[in-house]
Each structure stands twice: as C-alpha cells, then as structure tokens.
Design a protein around this motif. Sequence first.
Motif, PDB file in Angstrom:
ATOM      1  N   UNK A 174       0.860  -1.187   0.000  1.00 10.99           N
ATOM      2  CA  UNK A 174       0.000   0.000   0.000  1.00 10.99           C
ATOM      3  C   UNK A 174       0.892   1.231   0.000  1.00 10.99           C
ATOM      4  N   UNK A 175       0.630   2.144  -0.926  1.00 11.21           N
ATOM      5  CA  UNK A 175       1.471   3.331  -1.060  1.00 11.21           C
ATOM      6  C   UNK A 175       0.629   4.609  -1.020  1.00 11.21           C
ATOM      7  N   UNK A 176       1.316   5.712  -0.664  1.00 12.53           N
ATOM      8  CA  UNK A 176       0.667   7.009  -0.558  1.00 12.53           C
ATOM      9  C   UNK A 176       1.595   8.077  -1.138  1.00 12.53           C
ATOM     10  N   UNK A 177       1.311   8.558  -2.356  1.00  8.21           N
ATOM     11  CA  UNK A 177       2.082   9.698  -2.865  1.00  8.21           C
ATOM     12  C   UNK A 177       1.446  11.014  -2.414  1.00  8.21           C
ATOM     13  N   UNK A 178       2.244  12.055  -2.382  1.00  8.75           N
ATOM     14  CA  UNK A 178       1.732  13.389  -2.077  1.00  8.75           C
ATOM     15  C   UNK A 178       1.852  14.230  -3.342  1.00  8.75           C
ATOM     16  N   UNK A 238       2.699   2.708   3.188  1.00  4.62           N
ATOM     17  CA  UNK A 238       1.807   2.943   4.327  1.00  4.62           C
ATOM     18  C   UNK A 238       2.182   2.078   5.516  1.00  4.62           C
ATOM     19  N   UNK A 239       2.453   0.806   5.291  1.00  4.77           N
ATOM     20  CA  UNK A 239       2.843  -0.069   6.399  1.00  4.77           C
ATOM     21  C   UNK A 239       3.842  -1.099   5.904  1.00  4.77           C
ATOM     22  N   UNK A 240       5.123  -0.929   6.233  1.00  4.46           N
ATOM     23  CA  UNK A 240       6.128  -1.881   5.766  1.00  4.46           C
ATOM     24  C   UNK A 240       5.933  -3.296   6.318  1.00  4.46           C
ATOM     25  N   UNK A 241       5.245  -3.439   7.452  1.00  2.25           N
ATOM     26  CA  UNK A 241       5.076  -4.754   8.077  1.00  2.25           C
ATOM     27  C   UNK A 241       3.839  -5.497   7.595  1.00  2.25           C
ATOM     28  N   UNK A 242       3.007  -4.855   6.798  1.00  4.17           N
ATOM     29  CA  UNK A 242       1.741  -5.473   6.391  1.00  4.17           C
ATOM     30  C   UNK A 242       1.977  -6.723   5.554  1.00  4.17           C
TER      31      UNK A 242
END
Length: 127
Positions: A18-22, A36-40
């Motif tokens: 899951x990624x989030x660009x600005x 978003x969460x490296x451990x997911x």
Amino acid sequence: MLAFYQEPEGGPYWDSVMRMPKFNADGTPATAPITICPAAVYGRLSGITEDGSGGVFVAWIDRRSGDDDIYAQRFDINGVPLWSASGVPICVATGTQAGGAMVTDGSGGAIIEVVGRSQPLPYLLPQ
C-alpha cells in the motif's frame, strides 16, 4: 493532496504493498510514494478519512498474525506517519476481521467499523 493505492509485488493477488504519494496543488508529485505499512502482510486498504488538521487516518486489513485483522495509521499533512511505523492494531481478535470503513468523529479522531467473524454470526465493533 494525499492519494492512496495498492501495488502488486509479483506474488499471489494478496501480495501487494500500500502506497501514498503526495501531490502539489497543480497535480505534480511532491514526493516519492510512501509505503503505508512496511510490516503489512496481505495489506488491503479498507478506509480513509480526514483528521481535521489536513492529515488523514488510513485503515487496512492485514494478515501479519495469520488472520485478517484491522490496523490503522494517522498521517500528517506532509504524509508523515504519526503512530507506530507498522500502524496500530484496531482489532486483532481471534478469527477473521473485516471492514475498516471509517468516518471522522469531528474532534480529531475517527470511528472505524469492524466486522468480526470469530463468533457463529458476524458482529459489529465500532472502534
């Protein structure tokens, strides 16, 4: 502006990140996408809502414990995570959890919907 998406990582359909660009006001990317969460494990976005301060709350379904559980993270206006780097557990009860839809509570928090499936019938746990 922050955006969210999932990107396959080459394995089975659940193997995604899951990624989030600005983005700047003119629509050009302001930063490289943030994970978003490296451990997911089997991260699947399930809810996003504003926090009232320009940031957002994000919830996802995650299998890091072996079952589908709900985790969340809060990001500030710059996309910086404000909680644990791996998110915080919202519901990690025995069995599979679903849901993760959310709304702002109007006071800087969020209400997250969780549907638990560890009982004979599904149950709803607003968090």
